[in-house]
Structure formats: structure tokens, C-alpha cells
Design an enzyme around this catalytic site. Structure first.
Site, mmCIF file in Angstrom:
data_model
loop_
_atom_site.group_PDB
_atom_site.id
_atom_site.type_symbol
_atom_site.label_atom_id
_atom_site.label_comp_id
_atom_site.label_asym_id
_atom_site.label_seq_id
_atom_site.Cartn_x
_atom_site.Cartn_y
_atom_site.Cartn_z
ATOM 1 N N GLY A 75 26.440 -63.191 11.071
ATOM 2 C CA GLY A 75 26.585 -64.347 10.193
ATOM 3 C C GLY A 75 27.103 -65.588 10.897
ATOM 4 O O GLY A 75 27.185 -66.654 10.297
ATOM 5 N N GLY A 76 27.489 -65.480 12.154
ATOM 6 C CA GLY A 76 27.931 -66.642 12.920
ATOM 7 C C GLY A 76 29.423 -66.861 12.846
ATOM 8 O O GLY A 76 30.209 -65.905 12.826
ATOM 9 N N GLY B 231 32.992 -61.610 21.113
ATOM 10 C CA GLY B 231 34.149 -62.347 20.592
ATOM 11 C C GLY B 231 34.928 -63.047 21.696
ATOM 12 O O GLY B 231 35.452 -64.150 21.494
ATOM 13 N N ASP B 232 34.987 -62.420 22.864
ATOM 14 C CA ASP B 232 35.696 -63.033 23.990
ATOM 15 C C ASP B 232 34.942 -64.273 24.483
ATOM 16 O O ASP B 232 35.562 -65.264 24.882
ATOM 17 C CB ASP B 232 35.859 -62.023 25.129
ATOM 18 C CG ASP B 232 36.597 -60.767 24.674
ATOM 19 O OD1 ASP B 232 37.461 -60.886 23.781
ATOM 20 O OD2 ASP B 232 36.304 -59.679 25.190
ATOM 21 N N GLY C 188 30.041 -61.802 12.975
ATOM 22 C CA GLY C 188 28.939 -61.013 13.542
ATOM 23 C C GLY C 188 27.652 -61.792 13.447
ATOM 24 O O GLY C 188 27.602 -62.970 13.828
#
Lengths: 326, 326
Positions: free
Chosen positions: A239-240, A266-267, A237
Site C-alpha cells: 500500500g506504500g 523498511g530499512d 507494504g
């Protein structure tokens, strides 16, 4: 060409409503219909960054025909194997007043073994032309949990690298089939590990450090590497991304928390990682682009879309650090 | 055969969700897809009570094809004129925990003049076989407000009686074209009259009485009779039905407040009134059946459906009284 497998595509219907009455009758001011499913989002992003993608999937009923037609309108090449069951819809209601969205997912059609066999034949026929294969999203009902492992095994046997983005048992079994990259998010990795890996997820990576040895996220990702994956990229998220490979561990962090809708981010990460894989980018570059493309997609209202300006802006600010050898 | 016109049919999709998260992701435990639109509900009810109904409507796109296929699965005869635009969907979320439903309606396709002309030709061709015509529901975008008046005029000129159930300007214009029955509900009659007709609608008919002359509901219905309708039947929810005709005024009241979902109850009333019209029932009988069928449909979970036992039970308890000559 990058082969993007989408076994459970969807017709995504979105209603924009000024102020939703959750116990009454609503009229949307805008209705959008788009082809959906994680694989479709990956393919759209791949095409937007200049890669040649072919969607290989299953489609049934009139909803399947509608998905096929919608892919055609977007100009996305697709070969959909016809199935008996009806392709699923998703329905999203965006509440303009509250700024919230409610998503209603249908489970997807029951896919028979013969239907998966017909798909597999077309998949094997397409493999020789593929530079990489993306296996993305949930499996529709009826397919065995090892369906992705089967497809990944066929690709690696043909010398085609595989990027796998799924969860649960299909992820566990798929990782053992030797994919080049698997991309769980933190929740999916925790579910697989069977334990929490981060004390305060929203707080980012500072929370992840452990007393000694590798931190819990790196350790759990390392278990997937030990199981057979060449690399594991965990999306964290805000946080990378954390990449864990036999050759090293990297952490890529966006310049600041980028606001937006994480659906589809995410995709976009999967698309960027796959593009970096086929174009031979070093891990630092892959992760920099993946973080930037994920953040730019999160900032866009529609999954699979992003603004080039956002992508370019975030790209300059991503920090990538090598953590350690795995 | 009763000709049921459905210019704006829909594909009704219903998601039953255990407990809805209105700001998150939901998975329905049951998904139903049915052909919808008020005319379709009327036709389903007509068939259930033994009448021969033919749905005449417009259908476009893959959603139109899905509606056509769904009508076929129900065994409902239909002739749908193909149009360029896409037939609308409606989406209903039933929240099992709260016991509420949220309905999301799409507006419907933009219908062109040439398309309405093609429909009209099929309508005129079917009229000689029709014992009555039902004109029911909203008009899709693009059609003039006088579309129902045009269709009603063609039917009355051919000696076929018309039952009209719509609202606003299409109701005002349609009533002037000489239909046998128009069936507004109280809110639609109030909107047309431009004034409140009932102090406390939920309190039922006791509230409707005026100081002198006909009560406000009867007076407003009388205005529609004066405009050209042979009879006006006002549905008053739990208050039952008020029929205002040149020959008299009747009031039909159900035995007790019947709990349930009023969606579709009005369509059942239209079906019963039309059946009573073509079978020559006196007004008392028509109203008795219409109240009972409306109440039985309200008690059923799906519009257009009812349990025969509910129908029979309510029928014995309906009170019909003649109020006055109009």
C-alpha cells in the site's frame, strides 16, 4: 555525515540449499556472510544513494570482530564500542525448490549499563559532526526501553534531527523525545495502538477508510505526533507509505505491487527519508524516493542492496497525493 | 598421548526452537556454540575415558579463532596450523515440537599445498610423542585424496599405529598405507565396494548372511584388509560392530536397540577402539567398550558427550562372539 546507530548488529549467515531436508543433513551450494542488523542495512543504502554514513554500534566476542571486519570489507565507516557479550548471528536458509526462506535469529548479547555509557560517550562525541541521526532496530537485552529516547533527546538537544525505526516500548518512549520522523510499519503501529487499524492488510489502503474523521492509520499516527514526533511515516507494504505531520498528510503508492522479499525494504525507506530530510526535500519528494527505494530493495535478493534500474523505474510511477491537513 | 588429526574442524552452532516455522522468522530459546568436526568429538571422548589426546588441525579466519578458543574453554589441548581460508561452520536446528533436527554443513576452506606442508611438519614433530594417531573426518577442499595416506604412511614408518575413519577415495588410499584399524560404517563400506551389502539395513545383522563363503560385509571388509589395513571395524548402527582382522572375525551387539542420535556415536567408537589399541586390550574387550561407548554417546544430546551410567549399563549387556577366522 549521517550517524546510524546499530546497538544490536549481527553477522548474517545465509545458506542457499537446492532442496532442504528439514529432518536431515544439508549441504549449501552457496554460503554468504554479511554484516547485518537494520542499522547496517540503512547505512549501506545511504552510501549507495550518495550519503556519507557512519555506523555507531556495539560489538562483542569473535562474532563482533567478524561484523567489524565485514563492515570494513564493504568500506562502511563504523565505530563499534566493544562489549563483554558476544554479538548475535542470524542464520537464513533459502530453500531453492520451495522458494521459501527460514530465518533463525539469536537474541543478542546482554549489554551492561557501563557499556551503554561508553557507547553514549562516543555518540555524544560524534553528534556535532552529524547532519542527522538514525536510531534503528531492536534493543539488545539488558538495555532499558528508554535507551533510544535518551539518544534521541541528546541529538535534539544538540540540534540534530532524529529518524527512529523501532517498535514497542522503545518506540513509544522514543517518539516522546521529539524525533523528526518515526517510521513504524502497520503491524508496529497496530501493536502500539492496541487495536487493528486495517481490516484486510494485504488489500492495501482501500480497507483503511473509517466512517468519519481521519482513517484509523492516520489517527494512530497522529497520536504519535501528539506524543512528540514531528512526523510519522507508516509503511503499509504494497500500500506504500502514509506520512502524517503537523503540516499535512500524504499518501505515496507504488505503481503496482512489486514482487520480492520485504526484508530490508523498511530499512531502505528509512535511508531515503533520512536523505530527504538532510537534503531539504519536500514531503512529496521524500515519499516518492522512499517508496521507490523500498520497492527496489524488496526486488533485490540481499537487504541493503538494490538495482539502480529498479529504483529509477519505480520512481517514475509512484503516485503521491496530499490527503488532508492533520 | 594420542594424536587426533582434524583437518576440517568446525564451529558447531545449534539453535533449539520450540516449533520451527520453515518459511518464516524463528527465535531460538537456546543457542549453543561448540568446537566440532569428527576429530574433535574423538578427542573429547578420549579425554572423558582417561586418555591423553592432542588435537592437530587447521584453522583459518575468525571462525578458526573461535574454534581454537572453544577448544581452550573445553580444556582440550590443540595445535592448529593457521590457514588463509575460513574454517567452516555447521548449523543445527532442533525442532522441539516435531522432535527432528536439520543440519546445515558448510564445505570448509580451500587448503593450499603449502599450508598442508606446514601442518605436516607439525604432525611429524608430534609423532615421536604419540602412542597412536587418529585420522578422522572428511578432507577440506584443496587437499589431495591421498592426504590421509601420506599421514598414515609417516606414522607407520615411525612405528605409530593409525586409526582411520573416513570415506571414499581417502579411505581407499588410506587403507593401503597400512593403518592398524579402519572404521567405515555400512554405507561407507557399501560405497567403497560399489554394491549393497545388506538387504534391510535397519533389520540388523540377520539380513547380512550370504549363501556361502563369508557374508558380504565380512567379504568387503576383508578386501580392505587385503589392501593393507590390519583390521577393519564396520559399524552397523543398531547391529553393533563387526571386526575383521587377519586373526579372526568378531561381532559385537548391544543389548537392545538404544534410542538416540547416531551423530557422534561413530566418533565414540573410534575413541574406544583407539584406547583399546594403545592399552593392549584383546579384540573382545575393545569391541565391548566401543559398542557401549557408541550407544551411550548416541543417547546423549551432544556429540562427544555421554553419561557414565549409560556407558556402564550398556557395557554389561554387550554380546561379543567370534564368528570365524578371516
Amino acid at each position: 555525515m549521517i550517524l546510524v546507530v546499530c546497538l544490536n548488529p549481527a553477522l548474517d549467515v545465509t545458506h542457499d540449499v537446492a532442496a532442504v531436508d528439514w529432518a536431515g543433513v544439508n549441504r549449501a551450494h552457496t554460503v554468504h556472510t554479511r554484516p547485518g542488523g537494520k542499522g547496517v542495512n540503512v547505512a549501506r543504502t545511504l552510501r549507495a544513494i550518495g550519503a556519507d554514513a557512519l555506523v555507531l554500534g556495539l560489538a562483542g566476542g569473535l562474532t563482533g570482530t567478524a561484523v567489524e571486519a565485514a563492515l570494513g570489507r564493504l568500506g562502511l565507516p563504523a565505530e563499534l564500542t566493544r562489549i563483554e557479550g558476544e554479538t548475535r548471528r542470524t542464520f537464513t536458509v533459502v530453500d531453492g525448490q520451495r522458494g521459501t526462506s527460514a530465518l533463525f535469529n539469536e537474541p543478542g548479547p546482554d549489554v551492561g549499563g557501563g557499556e551503554f555509557g561508553a557507547f553514549r560517550a562516543r555518540y555524544e562525541a560524534a553528534l556535532p559532526r552529524a547532519a542527522a541521526v538514525v536510531l534503528s532496530g531492536s534493543l539488545p537485552p539488558g538495555l532499558p526501553a528508554g535507551a533510544y529516547a535518551t539518544l534521541a533527546g541528546l541529538a535534539t538537544a544538540a540540534g540534530v534531527p532524529v529518524v527512529l525505526d523501532t517498535s514497542g516500548e522503545p518506540l513509544r518512549l522514543g517518539a516522546a523525545a521529539g524525533p523528526a520522523i518515526v517510521k513504524p510499519n502497520l503491524a508496529e503501529l497496530e501493536a502500539l495502538a492496541g487495536r487493528p487499524l486495517c481490516a484486510a492488510r494485504a488489500g492495501g489502503l482501500a480497507e483503511v477508510a473509517a466512517a468519519d474523521g481521519p482513517d484509523p492509520v492516520t489517527a494512530a499516527a497522529g497520536d504519535l505526533v501528539a506524543a512528540g514526533a514531528e512526523a510519522v511515516v507508516v509503511s503499509l507494504g504494497p500500500g506504500g507509505l502514509r506520512a502524517v505531520t503537523a503540516g499535512g498528510v500524504w499518501q505515496a503508492v507504488p505503481p503496482a505491487v512489486v514482487p520480492g522479499n520485504p526484508t530490508g525494504a523498511g530499512d531502505a525507506v528509512v535511508a531515503a527519508l533520512t536523505f530527504g530530510l538532510v537534503s531539504g526535500q519536500p514531503w512529496e519528494e521524500r515519499l516518492r524516493h522512499a517508496v521507490a527505494l523500498g520497492a527496489a530493495t524488496a526486488a533485490a535478493p540481499v537487504a541493503g542492496e538494490f538495482r539502480q534500474a529498479d529504483y529509477a523505474r519505480v520512481l517514475t510511477g509512484v503516485t503521491v497525493s496530499r490527503k488532508e491537513a492533520a
